[in-house]
Design an enzyme around this catalytic site. Structure first.
Site, PDB file in Angstrom:
ATOM      1  N   TYR A   1       0.885  -1.105   0.472  1.00  0.00           N
ATOM      2  CA  TYR A   1       0.164  -0.217   0.078  1.00  0.00           C
ATOM      3  C   TYR A   1       0.826   1.029   0.352  1.00  0.00           C
ATOM      4  O   TYR A   1       1.103   1.953  -1.403  1.00  0.00           O
ATOM      5  CB  TYR A   1      -0.745  -0.257   1.407  1.00  0.00           C
ATOM      6  CG  TYR A   1      -1.844   1.113   0.765  1.00  0.00           C
ATOM      7  CD1 TYR A   1      -3.214   1.045   0.442  1.00  0.00           C
ATOM      8  CD2 TYR A   1      -2.147   2.290   1.920  1.00  0.00           C
ATOM      9  CE1 TYR A   1      -4.199   1.808  -0.176  1.00  0.00           C
ATOM     10  CE2 TYR A   1      -2.579   3.145   1.696  1.00  0.00           C
ATOM     11  CZ  TYR A   1      -3.804   3.193   0.711  1.00  0.00           C
ATOM     12  OH  TYR A   1      -4.881   4.335   0.806  1.00  0.00           O
TER      13      TYR A   1
ATOM     14  N   SER B   1      -6.651   1.031  -4.686  1.00  0.00           N
ATOM     15  CA  SER B   1      -6.794   1.984  -4.392  1.00  0.00           C
ATOM     16  C   SER B   1      -5.354   3.564  -4.505  1.00  0.00           C
ATOM     17  O   SER B   1      -4.590   2.700  -5.473  1.00  0.00           O
ATOM     18  CB  SER B   1      -7.411   2.690  -2.519  1.00  0.00           C
ATOM     19  OG  SER B   1      -7.706   3.904  -2.579  1.00  0.00           O
TER      20      SER B   1
ATOM     21  N   HIS C   1     -15.840   1.301  -4.167  1.00  0.00           N
ATOM     22  CA  HIS C   1     -14.656   1.276  -3.230  1.00  0.00           C
ATOM     23  C   HIS C   1     -14.169   0.043  -2.703  1.00  0.00           C
ATOM     24  O   HIS C   1     -12.853  -0.372  -2.742  1.00  0.00           O
ATOM     25  CB  HIS C   1     -13.895   2.718  -2.572  1.00  0.00           C
ATOM     26  CG  HIS C   1     -12.269   2.781  -2.629  1.00  0.00           C
ATOM     27  ND1 HIS C   1     -11.938   2.540  -3.802  1.00  0.00           N
ATOM     28  CD2 HIS C   1     -12.035   2.980  -1.505  1.00  0.00           C
ATOM     29  CE1 HIS C   1     -10.539   3.360  -3.381  1.00  0.00           C
ATOM     30  NE2 HIS C   1     -10.144   3.658  -2.103  1.00  0.00           N
TER      31      HIS C   1
ATOM     32  N   ASP D   1     -18.145   3.979  -7.858  1.00  0.00           N
ATOM     33  CA  ASP D   1     -16.691   4.182  -6.825  1.00  0.00           C
ATOM     34  C   ASP D   1     -16.344   5.662  -7.142  1.00  0.00           C
ATOM     35  O   ASP D   1     -15.999   5.975  -7.489  1.00  0.00           O
ATOM     36  CB  ASP D   1     -15.209   3.473  -7.417  1.00  0.00           C
ATOM     37  CG  ASP D   1     -14.130   3.835  -6.398  1.00  0.00           C
ATOM     38  OD1 ASP D   1     -14.235   4.645  -5.405  1.00  0.00           O
ATOM     39  OD2 ASP D   1     -12.423   3.011  -6.452  1.00  0.00           O
TER      40      ASP D   1
END
Length: 720
Positions: free
Chosen positions: A483, A563, A682, A647
């Protein structure tokens, strides 16, 4: 020996046939035509073409047709993966076990969340506190909100006496919410629905009403139009939404993109926390016991993250990273709450602090190389004890009301499904409360934490999980996940989908990259703006470590992230397309020149900067923006982009444009596909049925492009 030789010959023939079949299927893949426009934007005298900007219009017939055609091509490919249904069946079987959350008390009842196995959404149950939990009955069932399970519960908040409940619902995965108010005794809806709510909590003042947050309804598409002026409202029961008072945020000259209002447990204070971005906040306090009391400033800038954790009368306990990158707790009186009056209560340590309160005590969770360590303190700041955890992993839920004598916490790691423990607050004794009955034997798997050097020599932690006895031969299918942003920490947790991956002999590796919160604010800042390349370098170095140590090789490596992690995958695959066989960017931030023009994206500028800041920032963003760095004639890894058509956090246009660029410029036979989930956002609230289908598609695509025509677990007879 003859038997072994026969097996090896059979395997060789099998692999040859398998490779030919896959190659034929890939070569026959035809992508839909994506028209190019002539739009461009000038940044600091540099003209940047944007041929697929028309895909940003999520309401146009052309975009809808493009989505339909892309999904047709993608599912046409996925439908031909021979073991896709096997994966789906195994995921479904493993998912089908009873899951129960930690109990919590509100009013006269004890509540808990439960899923019988394959329900699309968790159901809230309750029983009278003190009675047998077996008497529990359904209190609120979100599975009845819509026929297809795509309307989910987006948050709950009980009034102080527990007799009323405000709960939010999300439709189609959108961040926009509706709030309904229920009488908890009769289960009747007692007010008109509050609409157009986004990025909001619900915090009750006594039993009279609650505070919530939202934006004005944007012009244009509510799924993609810019929203950057958040406001806090107060809804008083018995009035309409039109009568709701704006408490904070009605100042157009000053952008506060996220503002939250909360009331202390004793109803003494209202706390307002305005933010211009996802990091740093101002902080104000209002004495609710005094009529027309003013908002008093605690911090008037956004240079730190600070919030009120607890209060005893006017004595405030604040958590802050002001001059303490790993956070500390300070005390101050509400009459003089500014930083010069703060007194250290629990000082900063070398590990990141995340505190909570329960039963008249503080519980301090520290991250020690991304795993949990818990200590209990009294209200004088005296250490009472360390809370002994079942093993190395992640613990959470050390919170309860002041009058409680026990709390319930969860514990998990990459090989241990989440279990719930009951903790006696005074005695410090943990007892197992509930362990899931799941068809997965944790004893057959192991996790190892390693520390590897990044490009600049920084040591990065990574946890590698797989079956015990795995042969390090460079041929193990491996997913590397990361991430690296927004101060978010990746701590060990069990995943049903990852369990199925590991059952196939797969390795699951998680790297704790800079930009995250594992080592505090300094670690976060080391992966932001003009230092963002550090994150990608950390991820690339993780892949190189796995290859160098023979866990896997480039032919058997997939990189995965969602993301901001989708940006990570997009940047890594465009910078080092040779490094991996498969790339799996999910709901990614992929157009770094325009991300801030959609919904609340401008609030991400602390991590990214914007292309309009200055030429240096523009050049830097353009230098790694995945959409702008797809080069013709390059062989990119097999890529499955995933997103949702609802999203409205990271709008799907990011994924649309990236997929279009890859399909237009890909060299070689590796497929570049996009899977667009309808009525999905999302990720939060996604129905179980959709989650299983997507996981089967992602794993199927990954293994198929690593050369498998049958599941790896089905080839074990060739290893004798």
């Amino acid at each position: 020996m003859k038997k072994l030789a026969l097996c090896l010959i059979t395997l060789s023939i099998f692999m040859s046939c398998k490779s030919t079949k896959i190659e034929n299927k890939i070569n026959s893949l035809k992508y839909p035509i994506t028209n190019k426009g002539i739009v461009s934007t000038n940044y600091f005298e540099t003209e940047v073409k944007d041929p697929y900007r028309w895909l940003e219009d999520d309401r146009s017939d052309e975009t809808m047709a493009w989505v339909k055609n892309q999904n047709k091509a993608t599912y046409g490919y996925l439908d031909n993966i021979p073991f896709r249904n096997e994966l789906k069946d195994r995921l479904t079987k493993l998912w089908n076990y009873e899951k129960i959350g930690s109990p919590f008390k509100e009013g006269d009842y004890t509540y808990f969340y439960k899923n019988t196995g394959l329900q699309n959404q968790y159901v809230i149950y309750r029983y009278k506190t003190g009675e047998d939990p077996k008497t529990a009955s359904v209190f609120l069932d979100p599975n009845g909100f819509s026929s297809d399970g795509t309307t989910s519960l987006g948050g709950t908040s009980f009034s102080k006496d527990g007799k009323k409940l405000a709960y939010a619902i999300s439709e189609g995965g959108s961040d926009w919410r509706k709030i309904l108010i229920m009488n908890t005794e009769t289960k009747e809806i007692i007010e008109d629905t509050i609409v157009d709510v986004k990025f909001s909590g619900m915090s009750w003042y006594k039993n009279e009403g609650f505070y919530y947050s939202s934006y004005d309804k944007p012009e244009g598409s509510e799924l993609s139009a810019k929203t950057d002026q958040h406001k806090v409202y107060y809804h008083k029961l018995g009035t309409t939404q039109k009568e709701d008072r704006i408490i904070f945020g009605n100042t157009p000259e000053e952008k506060h993109r996220y503002i939250y209002g909360s009331v202390t447990e004793d109803n003494h204070y209202l706390l307002i926390s305005p933010r211009t971005s996802t990091s740093g906040n101002k902080l104000y306090i209002k004495d609710l016991t005094i009529e027309n009391a003013p908002l008093v400033e605690i911090i008037g800038n956004t240079d730190s993250d600070t919030y009120v954790l607890e209060n005893i009368g006017s004595k405030l306990f604040l958590v802050t990273n002001l001059n303490a990158p790993n956070q500390k707790i300070v005390t101050v009186d509400a009459s003089k709450p500014t930083p010069e009056h703060w007194i250290d209560f629990i000082p900063e340590t070398k590990n990141v602090l995340s505190p909570s309160t329960a039963g008249g005590y503080f519980f301090t969770e520290y991250m020690v190389d991304a795993v949990s360590q818990i200590f209990q303190y009294d209200y004088n700041g005296k250490l009472v004890r360390e809370v002994k955890l079942p093993s190395i992993g992640s613990a959470g839920g050390f919170g309860a009301k002041k009058e409680e004598t026990e709390l319930y916490y969860s514990f998990t790691n990459y090989v241990t499904p989440g279990s719930i423990y009951k903790y006696d607050i005074e005695k410090g004794v943990s007892t197992l409360y509930r362990k899931p009955d799941i068809d997965f034997n944790s004893d057959n798997y192991e996790s190892t934490q390693v520390f590897y050097p990044s490009k600049d020599g920084t040591k990065i932690p990574m946890i590698i999980t797989h079956k015990k006895g795995l042969e390090l031969n460079g041929k193990n299918p491996t997913i590397l996940y990361g991430y690296g942003g927004f101060n978010i920490s990746l701590t060990p947790s069990f995943s049903i989908t990852n369990a199925v991956w590991m059952e196939q002999g797969g390795i699951y590796a998680v790297a704790n990259l800079r930009g995250g919160g594992e080592y505090g604010k300094e670690w976060h800042d080391a992966g932001t703006q003009l230092k963002k390349q550090n994150v990608f370098d950390d991820f690339i170095a993780a892949a190189e470590y796995l290859i160098a140590k023979n866990y896997t090789s480039s032919d058997y490596l997939a990189i995965k992230g969602g993301s901001n992690g989708g940006l990570l995958v997009g940047a890594t695959m465009t910078q080092r397309p040779d490094l991996m066989k498969v790339a799996l960017p999910a709901v990614g931030v992929l157009d770094m020149l325009r991300y801030h023009t959609f919904t609340a994206g401008a609030g991400w500028a602390y991590d990214y900067g914007t292309a309009e800041d200055n030429k240096e920032m523009f050049d830097y963003l353009k230098g790694y923006s995945p959409v702008h760095n797809v080069k013709a004639g390059t062989q990119y890894p097999a890529t499955l982009v995933t997103t949702g058509d609802h999203d409205d956090r990271v709008v799907p246009a990011h994924s649309f444009k990236f997929a279009a660029e890859l399909q237009a410029k890909q060299s070689g036979a590796n497929p570049t596909l996009i899977r667009i989930e309808t009525d999905a956002g999302h990720g939060a609230g996604t129905p179980v049925s959709k989650t299983i289908e997507q996981a089967a598609d992602v794993f199927g695509f990954t293994l198929y492009n690593m050369g498998y025509d049958i599941l790896p677990s089905n080839t074990e007879n060739f290893k004798d």
